[in-house]
Design an enzyme around this catalytic site. Structure first.
Site, PDB file in Angstrom:
ATOM      1  N   ILE A 146       0.866  -3.369  -6.350  1.00  0.00           N
ATOM      2  CA  ILE A 146       0.918  -2.190  -5.617  1.00  0.00           C
ATOM      3  C   ILE A 146      -0.350  -1.507  -5.636  1.00  0.00           C
ATOM      4  CG2 ILE A 146       1.758   0.310  -6.167  1.00  0.00           C
ATOM      5  CD1 ILE A 146       3.964  -1.438  -8.073  1.00  0.00           C
ATOM      6  N   LYS A 147      -0.712  -0.870  -4.376  1.00  0.00           N
ATOM      7  CA  LYS A 147      -1.888  -0.149  -4.201  1.00  0.00           C
ATOM      8  C   LYS A 147      -1.692   1.153  -4.018  1.00  0.00           C
ATOM      9  CE  LYS A 147      -5.450  -0.097  -0.743  1.00  0.00           C
ATOM     10  NZ  LYS A 147      -5.909  -0.590   0.849  1.00  0.00           N
ATOM     11  N   VAL A 148      -2.502   1.975  -4.835  1.00  0.00           N
ATOM     12  CA  VAL A 148      -2.417   3.492  -4.468  1.00  0.00           C
ATOM     13  C   VAL A 148      -3.727   4.028  -4.754  1.00  0.00           C
ATOM     14  CG1 VAL A 148       0.029   3.868  -5.410  1.00  0.00           C
ATOM     15  CG2 VAL A 148      -1.716   3.776  -7.147  1.00  0.00           C
ATOM     16  N   TRP A 158       0.728  -1.103  -0.047  1.00  0.00           N
ATOM     17  CA  TRP A 158      -0.032  -0.094  -0.026  1.00  0.00           C
ATOM     18  C   TRP A 158       1.064   1.306   0.000  1.00  0.00           C
ATOM     19  CZ3 TRP A 158      -1.967  -4.574   1.201  1.00  0.00           C
ATOM     20  CH2 TRP A 158      -3.403  -4.563   1.590  1.00  0.00           C
TER      21      TRP A 158
END
Lengths: 304, 304, 304, 304, 304
Positions: free
Chosen positions: B203-205, B169
């Site tokens: 990937i967390k955005v 995150w």
């Protein structure tokens, strides 16, 4: 194995054969193989400055495979990058170019007067990815320099015991220095000396200006009449400060520079006894064909 | 195994078969199985904001079993939560939904300008609970970001060696950024790049706005005319910044949002080449039937 | 998640959620998903008997990829093999079929009365390769059995703590038994009991004959009038001996057998409450289409 | 083995035979072998002050080999330097002069009131390089002194267990002291005592002045009429403060000094019962022939 | 990087990039670079048979440097030897030829029916010496084979995790086999299969005869009409038995052989799809010029 490479390796007299073989792999690879000179492609800009600032000028560079190909096509001696970038291509390009895993990195989302570059990779990862060296940045002049010195000490010891060479990026920065001081002659030579004393096999510094930052140093430079008027002389002094030529020291140019100036710098590095260049933004921020041509022009200078 | 999933897995070329299999388990589970798209249910709000702020809007959410059921009924690709929430249901629902153990968490009982999210789980716990991935939050922009980068480096290395995937995150926060800057285009793309360089598999955005936070970046965006006017364009730029599509990048909406807007966002994520959504509060803070319906609507968009 | 699988998992009450999830992954995969029955493809013959004896009857089997494909196409619940065979395909087929790493193996180049199967893999390798279980062979009746019991104890403890299930091949052999005794009713049930007591999650035994090997046992079987006249009764007795059905027990046929007999055996396994078959040579020593057809016929029996 | 050396070694009664043998190697090497007196060449100036300030006055000193040769030709008892300098010559000069690896170092690119010297070498490196001792600097008077005391404690324990002697440079500095106080009689004697209590086998301090820094100390010095009027008396008091002569204590002169003064100091050290000198800049910053001559003159004084 | 080498590397799909790079280093070195074929010089005879039996026929071979030079001049892909021989030259020839550290060895001062080769080197030593692979001998057919299988399992796991390739010498010997059986077709193919299943990256076996040793195997060879009449056919069967060509398998000739026969063997190895030769005594037991000429003749055959 050329006489020159053998001579360079002989300076690493306390390193085990594994470290020497790793240095030999870099020195004997690519266009400059055997000359004792090196051109390394480093691509840690994505972490250091962000993706767009790094790759928008030449969008194929967003793709990690691009940089492997650039290093291979240009015949660079090695390619250096952080964990993610190497993981994304080390299998496809296994054995095609010597790799340097950059073990620490720094980003600019939080401003600070005294920067620290934090550990983002490991010796185990470098071995797993087939690297021949680890890379590490120190910031002499930062109040946090000591933490980096201590960390690289441990990592270097671990790396060398496994036959990996150690490349130290020695970039003066921090509240102890003026902006001009970061590339001052005295500071740059000092930074090279610190890296060498920390056990670096390869030292990477910025090209110094004729500015002298520290009073105590200025007095000595003036008294001893150390010649630092030309870039060639300044390179020679950095080489001298890197154990009198017993350690490989290479130079980075920093931000994008006009080609003529880059070639001029390469000539000065060569004439001053420098071992080569590490060219990042000047290489990967232009179209590949142009980048290869430029890198080859620099290599042509080093070959002479 | 669909061609699309095979293609995505091929980008993880340096990961061992265990990590690839863990990614495949998420990609091949639930409503979106095989599409290469993901919707993940994360429920770390209890730790992050407290129980009442998290679950009072939909009281069944106080019960950990509720969220397992929600993820299973909606056909989410995975369910992510901290140690306690997973321990409270992992046995009952063993094998029913891929699990992600969130290894660090942050609470708001002590306010700070420069937040740090601290370790609350372990790789051993993730294996013991049958997870297929670990999750970790970094706060680029915080003066404490370096400590999180170093911690996730070690945890990721350990997790991957045991065949677990790594989900990061990447949420810009801290004194280095304005409030608006936390979701600025340049900052969000930078945050994705940092996560990728740290070795994230997923990937967390947050979805970025068109705001540009950093002067040095703004100059490049303007000079290179990077298109960021529409949400679709901004998603595309984040995907590009995540190794040019070689890493799975998914987007979170943040606080509760109107349904129409959520669906609009999903279309932009899809059209910009994003890999999916991670929806927490918008899912678990409404009655389950409504939540399932909403999640299915989002999935319907991704299926196209 | 079917009621039957949930019921089976509930018997593993002391296992952590990871082990339960691993069992669930096998039980919910392939043609028999959700039925509570399993057909596993094991290919350790190359090590056990040599390449030609194993693969010459169906030469595509020399290629490790063949067996992955066979297990996937037939819809087997899992594929079990030694280190080399799994390494040679685990990346290509990541996530397509549950894998069992066979942790010990035995070859027949040195004859011995009291065989031992030695460790050829590790729990770490099983995790790295994305397996959901480890497999281990014990030879009750061998003077070296104790060494195997002690080794599997340690490996099982390590495997389970990492969420891997434990499959024990319990094959009576050695100077303590007559040739006929290796498949005797009393010995086979005893072997299943030993595996269960050692902590096996899944037990694999040979189908027993009505022969009774040990005097002390024969007296009890006769006194208590244990019904062992039919194969169905004998299977039922093995299931009973495996904690009264609380442990999954599956049966192997051994050398190549006529199809009709195999199907007859499957019916007996089903009717006796067995959990399924592990079919190696009868599957991979015939052309793939035939093998798939046969495996499907067996699965059809189990589905009923 | 002379009676005097035997007597000195007998004071190290709790050290293991390895540490005693290491002390004996230094005491029995070079021009002063067997006299119980020592002259050590230390070259850590490159790290401490930069290359030019250290070596420009006598440019052959840029080359690490130079200092090995100087120590050998002058017949010094030992040569002390940081990691890089020793690595660059330890193989060529193996066995020719006892080596001391300086385990911590300090640079002056970042000014601070309370200095700390950070770890740049290890006990393992000292063993690998064939050293007979480790060296470590503490700064009593710095707010960071405690961290150095704790670090040298651990390193000394490790070094001694491997048979290496421990040399502590005890240099009062920091916000707790006035500039004059750094070499005050009370402070210098106190610094020697701290080093001895930390387990130093050899203590290195600066020659003290007659200044008294701390009020509480001054009262005692005056009340007890401790004689500190002459340099000889002050040396005697330092020796007394170093366990009454049971620990080897040697003195450094600091910056370049006139020769006559240096010889005068040596006579005072000798007459006060000191064990010798450690001479860096006064040795390596002049042409080698001159340096050898000066060192020999000092040794001649100690021989008497 | 040739297409052929890329194709070979793609078979090592579960190995990390480090192992792939190590294989690439051997495949891309020397006269046969890029052909996918290898000729390796092994010199473990000194340990195996004693110095005189090994080196008296060509006395320069008593000097460890001789064998480095021979391997380099002939353009061998790699040089394999025990610890002492590599230590005696690895620094002088660092980076000039890929090295394989032979991790176990056997001597003939104590005769035994069931031999075991014991560990004489380590993975750490291989890294320190700059090797790209470890070598290990197993003796299938010996009652002690199991101990070697277990030992190589652990060493291979450790080596691969550090990016070293694993070469297994699989030499059937021991009381389980007749003398003729040691090179029997069935036994040799079995030995190759065992090495592959143990995780060998490169397999080294002896050239097989048409003899069939084991009854159970003979029945299969005859029933399936496996063609083994010519050496080419037998090589092909060994390649097939080494995961159908997915593992590099090379052949040794054993004792000194007439040149014509050696070349004939090389043609058979080439035509049967073998990957090359490992030539020890036939190379180092003749004058260097002759040895180089012979090795080049063999390489010429492989190049076609």
């Amino acid at each position: 194995m050329t006489e020159r490479v053998r001579q360079i390796l002989s300076c690493y007299e306390s390193e085990n054969p594994g470290v020497k073989a790793s240095l030999a792999r870099m020195l004997n690879h690519g266009t400059l193989a055997g000359t004792g000179r090196m051109v390394i492609l480093p691509v840690d800009q994505g972490f250091e400055h962000g993706a767009a600032r790094s790759f928008a000028p030449n969008p194929p560079g967003y793709d990690p495979h691009y940089h492997f190909r650039l290093a291979i096509e240009a015949g660079c001696n090695a390619y250096a990058a952080p964990l993610g970038f190497l993981e994304a291509g080390a299998s496809t390009f296994a054995g095609e170019v010597p790799l340097i895993l950059k073990l620490n990195n720094h980003e600019v989302l939080h401003d600070e007067k005294d920067p620290i570059s934090v550990q983002t990779g490991s010796v185990a990862a470098a071995l797993r990815l087939g690297c021949c060296a680890i890379g590490y940045t120190i910031y002499p002049g930062s109040s946090q320099a000591g933490r980096m010195y201590e960390q690289v000490r441990g990592l270097a010891e671990e790396a060398k015991s496994a036959g990996l060479a150690v490349v130290i990026w020695s970039y003066p920065r921090g509240s102890g220095l003026s902006k001009e001081g970061e590339t001052a002659m005295d500071v740059c030579a000092y930074a090279a000396q610190i890296a060498a004393q920390l056990g670096a096999d390869v030292i990477k510094v910025k090209l110094p200006t004729a500015h002298l930052e520290q009073d105590a140093a200025r007095k000595v430079y003036e008294k001893e009449k150390i010649p630092i008027g030309t870039l060639t002389e300044r390179v020679r002094h950095v080489v001298q400060s890197s154990f009198d030529g017993r350690r490989i020291v290479i130079f980075s140019g920093g931000a994008k520079t006009a080609d003529a100036e880059l070639l001029e710098q390469a000539r000065a590095i060569r004439d001053g006894g420098g071992f080569g260049s590490i060219m990042g933004r000047n290489a990967f921020q232009r179209p590949k064909a142009e980048a290869v041509a430029l890198l080859r022009s620099v290599m042509d200078i080093y070959k002479k």
